[in-house]
Design a protein around this motif. Structure first.
Motif, PDB file in Angstrom:
ATOM      1  N   TYR A   1     -50.608   3.555  32.555  1.00 22.12           N
ATOM      2  CA  TYR A   1     -50.388   4.355  31.343  1.00 22.12           C
ATOM      3  C   TYR A   1     -49.260   3.639  30.602  1.00 22.12           C
ATOM      4  CZ  TYR A   1     -52.964   8.269  33.495  1.00 22.12           C
ATOM      5  OH  TYR A   1     -53.908   9.073  34.080  1.00 22.12           O
TER       6      TYR A   1
ATOM      7  N   PHE B   1     -39.135   1.201  31.704  1.00 20.21           N
ATOM      8  CA  PHE B   1     -39.010   0.544  30.413  1.00 20.21           C
ATOM      9  C   PHE B   1     -38.744  -0.947  30.561  1.00 20.21           C
ATOM     10  CE2 PHE B   1     -38.820   3.836  27.165  1.00 20.21           C
ATOM     11  CZ  PHE B   1     -38.560   4.984  27.892  1.00 20.21           C
ATOM     12  N   GLY B   2     -39.097  -1.670  29.508  1.00 20.20           N
ATOM     13  CA  GLY B   2     -38.665  -3.049  29.376  1.00 20.20           C
ATOM     14  C   GLY B   2     -37.268  -3.088  28.783  1.00 20.20           C
TER      15      GLY B   2
ATOM     16  N   HIS C   1     -34.996  13.718  37.080  1.00 18.75           N
ATOM     17  CA  HIS C   1     -36.006  14.575  36.491  1.00 18.75           C
ATOM     18  C   HIS C   1     -35.840  15.985  37.024  1.00 18.75           C
ATOM     19  CE1 HIS C   1     -40.565  15.781  36.691  1.00 18.75           C
ATOM     20  NE2 HIS C   1     -39.977  16.340  35.651  1.00 18.75           N
TER      21      HIS C   1
ATOM     22  N   PHE D   1     -46.924   2.633  27.033  1.00 15.49           N
ATOM     23  CA  PHE D   1     -46.322   3.267  25.864  1.00 15.49           C
ATOM     24  C   PHE D   1     -45.506   2.250  25.073  1.00 15.49           C
ATOM     25  CE2 PHE D   1     -46.978   7.651  27.350  1.00 15.49           C
ATOM     26  CZ  PHE D   1     -47.169   7.439  28.699  1.00 15.49           C
TER      27      PHE D   1
ATOM     28  N   ILE E   1     -33.953   0.484  29.679  1.00 17.41           N
ATOM     29  CA  ILE E   1     -33.656   1.899  29.821  1.00 17.41           C
ATOM     30  C   ILE E   1     -34.091   2.310  31.226  1.00 17.41           C
ATOM     31  CG2 ILE E   1     -34.167   4.215  28.959  1.00 17.41           C
ATOM     32  CD1 ILE E   1     -34.861   2.864  26.251  1.00 17.41           C
TER      33      ILE E   1
ATOM     34  N   ARG F   1     -45.860   4.262  32.709  1.00 18.91           N
ATOM     35  CA  ARG F   1     -45.577   5.496  33.435  1.00 18.91           C
ATOM     36  C   ARG F   1     -45.818   5.287  34.910  1.00 18.91           C
ATOM     37  NH1 ARG F   1     -48.912  11.093  33.585  1.00 18.91           N
ATOM     38  NH2 ARG F   1     -49.887   9.955  35.300  1.00 18.91           N
TER      39      ARG F   1
ATOM     40  N   ALA G   1     -45.473  12.812  41.052  1.00 17.23           N
ATOM     41  CA  ALA G   1     -45.040  14.109  40.555  1.00 17.23           C
ATOM     42  C   ALA G   1     -44.011  14.011  39.442  1.00 17.23           C
ATOM     43  CB  ALA G   1     -44.472  14.938  41.709  1.00 17.23           C
ATOM     44  N   THR G   2     -43.342  12.889  39.343  1.00 13.85           N
ATOM     45  CA  THR G   2     -42.232  12.844  38.404  1.00 13.85           C
ATOM     46  C   THR G   2     -42.601  12.348  37.022  1.00 13.85           C
ATOM     47  OG1 THR G   2     -39.925  12.172  38.165  1.00 13.85           O
ATOM     48  CG2 THR G   2     -41.441  10.533  38.996  1.00 13.85           C
ATOM     49  N   ASN G   3     -43.642  11.545  36.879  1.00 18.88           N
ATOM     50  CA  ASN G   3     -44.049  11.036  35.575  1.00 18.88           C
ATOM     51  C   ASN G   3     -42.973  10.245  34.864  1.00 18.88           C
ATOM     52  OD1 ASN G   3     -46.698  11.872  35.465  1.00 18.88           O
ATOM     53  ND2 ASN G   3     -46.199  13.871  34.636  1.00 18.88           N
ATOM     54  N   LYS G   4     -42.078   9.626  35.590  1.00 17.91           N
ATOM     55  CA  LYS G   4     -41.011   8.909  34.908  1.00 17.91           C
ATOM     56  C   LYS G   4     -41.532   7.614  34.319  1.00 17.91           C
ATOM     57  CE  LYS G   4     -39.358   6.867  39.225  1.00 17.91           C
ATOM     58  NZ  LYS G   4     -38.282   6.973  40.254  1.00 17.91           N
ATOM     59  N   LEU G   5     -40.821   7.123  33.304  1.00 13.50           N
ATOM     60  CA  LEU G   5     -41.191   5.900  32.606  1.00 13.50           C
ATOM     61  C   LEU G   5     -40.344   4.732  33.094  1.00 13.50           C
ATOM     62  CD1 LEU G   5     -41.467   7.234  28.936  1.00 13.50           C
ATOM     63  CD2 LEU G   5     -43.339   6.696  30.492  1.00 13.50           C
TER      64      LEU G   5
ATOM     65  N   TYR H   1     -43.473  13.034  26.162  1.00 10.96           N
ATOM     66  CA  TYR H   1     -42.025  13.094  26.124  1.00 10.96           C
ATOM     67  C   TYR H   1     -41.508  13.140  24.701  1.00 10.96           C
ATOM     68  CZ  TYR H   1     -42.851  10.728  30.631  1.00 10.96           C
ATOM     69  OH  TYR H   1     -43.307  10.366  31.856  1.00 10.96           O
TER      70      TYR H   1
ATOM     71  N   TYR I   1     -32.151   9.450  31.140  1.00 12.94           N
ATOM     72  CA  TYR I   1     -32.270   8.008  31.224  1.00 12.94           C
ATOM     73  C   TYR I   1     -30.968   7.392  30.725  1.00 12.94           C
ATOM     74  CZ  TYR I   1     -37.405   8.340  31.672  1.00 12.94           C
ATOM     75  OH  TYR I   1     -38.687   8.610  32.088  1.00 12.94           O
TER      76      TYR I   1
ATOM     77  N   ILE J   1     -53.915   5.290  27.545  1.00 17.04           N
ATOM     78  CA  ILE J   1     -54.199   5.998  28.788  1.00 17.04           C
ATOM     79  C   ILE J   1     -55.534   5.508  29.351  1.00 17.04           C
ATOM     80  CG2 ILE J   1     -54.498   8.247  29.885  1.00 17.04           C
ATOM     81  CD1 ILE J   1     -51.710   7.772  28.731  1.00 17.04           C
TER      82      ILE J   1
END
Lengths: 114, 114
Positions: B32, B104-105, A48, B34, A43, B94, B98-102, A103, A35, B51
């Motif tokens: 999801y 962000f703010g 990946h 965080f 961010i 999230r 398949a990638t589960n990337k986040l 993570y 990231y 979750i």
């Protein structure tokens, strides 16, 4: 358990030079993410890896960025040639295969291109 | 497209007072969510996640967050702020698949005055 390790912690390079960032994930974590946070902004996801394969590289800004993860262990992110807008903090994160949201982030590499 | 908004660049609060750091999200399907915190010269640390289940989620260091589906919000709260809570806070969602990337703010800087 050792965490995610990134180095260098800081790097200052001139425009046009090459820089290589390294990330050592937690041992056994198949998933590795890069990231980037540009000053004052969100961010953003770069890419990946699952083991040594690139699962998603949709966030890579352009072809000046090259990421590798040889042998599915540590990863490198090379910027060549660096531009001023590449300055920011580059974070690496890893997670186990079975825990998609578990993570662990590294402390980041602060890259300054002058 | 999925996105996260943190409307406040900075939140100032006196030590001992309650604090709230705001986050709203836009996501298709079940979110999801965080919260991460970044202390000076440190990496991103996980605080808490939502979750499913109870809308009030408790996390590390006495923080909690309330998931509000109708308002698409996930505000971070703490009943009594400490000077040591001063840090940069990031909300994330999230992105599935398949990638589960986040996603962000932009982050909110929390400054707790003694």
């Amino acid at each position: 358990e050792a965490g995610v390790t990134q180095f260098p912690s800081h790097s200052v390079i001139e425009k046009g030079q090459t820089v290589t960032l390294r990330c050592d994930p937690i041992s056994g974590h198949d998933n590795l993410y890069w990231y980037r946070r540009v000053m004052g902004k969100e961010i953003k996801f770069l890419l990946h890896f699952v083991k040594e394969s690139k699962q998603d590289e949709s966030g890579m800004p352009n072809n000046r960025f090259l990421a590798e993860r040889t042998g599915g262990t540590y990863s490198t992110l090379k910027v060549q040639p660096a531009e001023l807008e590449d300055s920011g903090v580059y974070f690496c994160a890893s997670s186990p295969q079975t825990l998609g949201w578990g993570y662990t982030f590294g402390s980041g590499t602060r890259l300054t291109v002058v | 497209a999925q996105s996260v908004a943190q409307p406040e660049d900075q939140v100032n609060v006196a030590e001992g007072n309650p604090l709230t750091v705001k986050c709203t999200y836009s996501v298709s399907g079940n979110p999801y969510l965080f919260w991460y915190v970044q202390y000076p010269n440190r990496g991103l640390q996980f605080l808490l996640k939502y979750i499913t289940g109870d809308n009030l989620v408790k996390g590390s260091y006495g923080f909690e967050a309330e998931f509000n589906k109708s308002q698409t919000s996930f505000h971070l709260k703490k009943p009594s702020a400490l000077v040591s809570d001063s840090a940069l806070y990031f909300c994330a969602v999230r992105k599935g698949g398949a990638t589960n990337k986040l996603i962000f703010g932009t982050g909110t800087l929390l400054a707790v005055q003694p």
